[in-house]
Each structure stands twice: as C-alpha cells, then as structure tokens.
Design a protein around this motif. Sequence first.
Motif, PDB file in Angstrom:
ATOM      1  N   ILE A 100       0.864  -1.174   0.000  1.00 17.25           N
ATOM      2  CA  ILE A 100       0.000   0.000   0.000  1.00 17.25           C
ATOM      3  C   ILE A 100       0.905   1.229   0.000  1.00 17.25           C
ATOM      4  O   ILE A 100       1.894   1.281   0.727  1.00 17.25           O
ATOM      5  CB  ILE A 100      -0.904  -0.019   1.242  1.00 17.25           C
ATOM      6  CG1 ILE A 100      -1.777  -1.266   1.219  1.00 17.25           C
ATOM      7  CG2 ILE A 100      -1.731   1.247   1.324  1.00 17.25           C
ATOM      8  CD1 ILE A 100      -2.414  -1.594   2.531  1.00 17.25           C
ATOM      9  N   HIS A 101       0.561   2.220  -0.822  1.00 14.98           N
ATOM     10  CA  HIS A 101       1.336   3.452  -0.889  1.00 14.98           C
ATOM     11  C   HIS A 101       0.426   4.667  -0.744  1.00 14.98           C
ATOM     12  O   HIS A 101      -0.677   4.686  -1.286  1.00 14.98           O
ATOM     13  CB  HIS A 101       2.075   3.577  -2.227  1.00 14.98           C
ATOM     14  CG  HIS A 101       3.206   2.629  -2.367  1.00 14.98           C
ATOM     15  ND1 HIS A 101       3.082   1.414  -2.993  1.00 14.98           N
ATOM     16  CD2 HIS A 101       4.492   2.714  -1.956  1.00 14.98           C
ATOM     17  CE1 HIS A 101       4.232   0.787  -2.967  1.00 14.98           C
ATOM     18  NE2 HIS A 101       5.111   1.556  -2.344  1.00 14.98           N
ATOM     19  N   LEU A 102       0.914   5.654  -0.037  1.00 17.98           N
ATOM     20  CA  LEU A 102       0.319   6.976  -0.028  1.00 17.98           C
ATOM     21  C   LEU A 102       1.051   7.747  -1.121  1.00 17.98           C
ATOM     22  O   LEU A 102       2.278   7.865  -1.078  1.00 17.98           O
ATOM     23  CB  LEU A 102       0.509   7.649   1.328  1.00 17.98           C
ATOM     24  CG  LEU A 102      -0.068   9.047   1.481  1.00 17.98           C
ATOM     25  CD1 LEU A 102      -1.594   8.986   1.465  1.00 17.98           C
ATOM     26  CD2 LEU A 102       0.414   9.675   2.772  1.00 17.98           C
ATOM     27  N   VAL A 103       0.323   8.228  -2.106  1.00 17.26           N
ATOM     28  CA  VAL A 103       0.932   8.887  -3.261  1.00 17.26           C
ATOM     29  C   VAL A 103       0.683  10.383  -3.168  1.00 17.26           C
ATOM     30  O   VAL A 103      -0.459  10.821  -3.025  1.00 17.26           O
ATOM     31  CB  VAL A 103       0.371   8.329  -4.590  1.00 17.26           C
ATOM     32  CG1 VAL A 103       1.017   9.009  -5.779  1.00 17.26           C
ATOM     33  CG2 VAL A 103       0.559   6.829  -4.652  1.00 17.26           C
ATOM     34  N   ILE A 114       4.895   6.774  -0.572  1.00 17.17           N
ATOM     35  CA  ILE A 114       5.278   6.436   0.795  1.00 17.17           C
ATOM     36  C   ILE A 114       4.627   5.104   1.154  1.00 17.17           C
ATOM     37  O   ILE A 114       3.401   4.992   1.143  1.00 17.17           O
ATOM     38  CB  ILE A 114       4.829   7.537   1.773  1.00 17.17           C
ATOM     39  CG1 ILE A 114       5.392   8.886   1.323  1.00 17.17           C
ATOM     40  CG2 ILE A 114       5.254   7.202   3.190  1.00 17.17           C
ATOM     41  CD1 ILE A 114       4.790  10.070   2.023  1.00 17.17           C
ATOM     42  N   PRO A 115       5.416   4.078   1.473  1.00 15.22           N
ATOM     43  CA  PRO A 115       4.836   2.753   1.751  1.00 15.22           C
ATOM     44  C   PRO A 115       4.156   2.681   3.119  1.00 15.22           C
ATOM     45  O   PRO A 115       4.598   3.309   4.080  1.00 15.22           O
ATOM     46  CB  PRO A 115       6.046   1.816   1.696  1.00 15.22           C
ATOM     47  CG  PRO A 115       7.214   2.676   1.989  1.00 15.22           C
ATOM     48  CD  PRO A 115       6.883   4.046   1.494  1.00 15.22           C
ATOM     49  N   PHE A 116       3.084   1.920   3.179  1.00 23.08           N
ATOM     50  CA  PHE A 116       2.340   1.640   4.410  1.00 23.08           C
ATOM     51  C   PHE A 116       2.089   0.146   4.470  1.00 23.08           C
ATOM     52  O   PHE A 116       2.000  -0.519   3.435  1.00 23.08           O
ATOM     53  CB  PHE A 116       0.988   2.365   4.409  1.00 23.08           C
ATOM     54  CG  PHE A 116       1.043   3.802   4.824  1.00 23.08           C
ATOM     55  CD1 PHE A 116       0.586   4.195   6.065  1.00 23.08           C
ATOM     56  CD2 PHE A 116       1.542   4.770   3.971  1.00 23.08           C
ATOM     57  CE1 PHE A 116       0.626   5.519   6.451  1.00 23.08           C
ATOM     58  CE2 PHE A 116       1.583   6.092   4.341  1.00 23.08           C
ATOM     59  CZ  PHE A 116       1.125   6.473   5.591  1.00 23.08           C
ATOM     60  N   LEU A 121      -4.462   2.966   8.248  1.00 24.31           N
ATOM     61  CA  LEU A 121      -3.492   4.004   8.590  1.00 24.31           C
ATOM     62  C   LEU A 121      -3.182   4.885   7.381  1.00 24.31           C
ATOM     63  O   LEU A 121      -3.109   6.110   7.490  1.00 24.31           O
ATOM     64  CB  LEU A 121      -2.217   3.358   9.134  1.00 24.31           C
ATOM     65  CG  LEU A 121      -1.161   4.285   9.701  1.00 24.31           C
ATOM     66  CD1 LEU A 121      -1.728   5.135  10.832  1.00 24.31           C
ATOM     67  CD2 LEU A 121       0.023   3.472  10.203  1.00 24.31           C
ATOM     68  N   ALA A 122      -3.045   4.279   6.214  1.00 23.64           N
ATOM     69  CA  ALA A 122      -2.790   5.053   4.996  1.00 23.64           C
ATOM     70  C   ALA A 122      -3.973   5.960   4.667  1.00 23.64           C
ATOM     71  O   ALA A 122      -3.795   7.133   4.308  1.00 23.64           O
ATOM     72  CB  ALA A 122      -2.500   4.113   3.828  1.00 23.64           C
TER      73      ALA A 122
END
Length: 142
Positions: A100-103, A114-116, A121-122
């Motif tokens: 999972i990434h926050l882009v 940003i990896p999660f 949480l992301a």
Amino acid sequence: MSHALLWLPLLAVFILLAWLGWVEYRKLEHYRQWAQQFEASKYDIAAVLGLQGDRLTWGRPTRQGIVNLQTCDLGHIQSVWVESSGQRLETEATPSKGTIHLVLQPPTGEGHRIPFTELPLALAWRDRLQPKLAGKIEGEFA
C-alpha cells in the motif's frame, strides 16, 4: 545426552527471538527520538512519516537510525491518494493486494510514494493531508 540435543534447537530459537526483539527495540527508540520534532508522526515496518506544518518527511527505520529521508512541501502537492498495485483505494472495504502506498502528486514530475503496511493508517493519513491541500487551493482562489 539426547535430552540436551533436543533442547539445543529451542535455545537457538530463543536466542534468535531475543536478537530480533532487540533489533526492533532499537528501531523504535530511533523513531521516538526522531518523531519528537513533528506534530504528527507514524511508525511501521515499511516507513516512518512525520508532519510539521506543511512539511512532510519520511524515511525507512533501521536499527542504526532513520535512513533514506525525504522531505516534501505540501505547497507543491496537487493531490494525494492511496493505492495498491496501481489501483486507487478509497475505503477500508476495498480489497488491497500488494504494498500500500500513499501517493503525493505534484503538478509536474514524478509523484512521491510512501509505503504503508496497513490500509486504515494510509487512509487516515490521506484524510489528514487532504484538508491541507484543500486549504492551499482555496487560498489561491480567494
């Protein structure tokens, strides 16, 4: 003698678990010291993230400290979303496979990923950052 040979693998497993626990403890201690400078922060195995005003900083936790630090000014970010395997995720009910990434997408150039490890949480961080971007956009038109 045979009893000692049976207990030897158990002793080896115990020593391995103790060492792994010490490594994780060192990572958490480095994170605690690093996170004191931020108003909001997160820690997980994939990355650490800190928010101070409009500056977002992230990196990878190791037992030697936080490495691969990157900083981004939210004033240069156009949009933010959560994705997994190239697919946008909108809710916790969305099935996620892979990392999972926050882009963070600036108007030009490559986005920051940003990896999660946890989808809730992301999504919470996405929801925390979107009002800061909305405030920036509203301020430009006001």
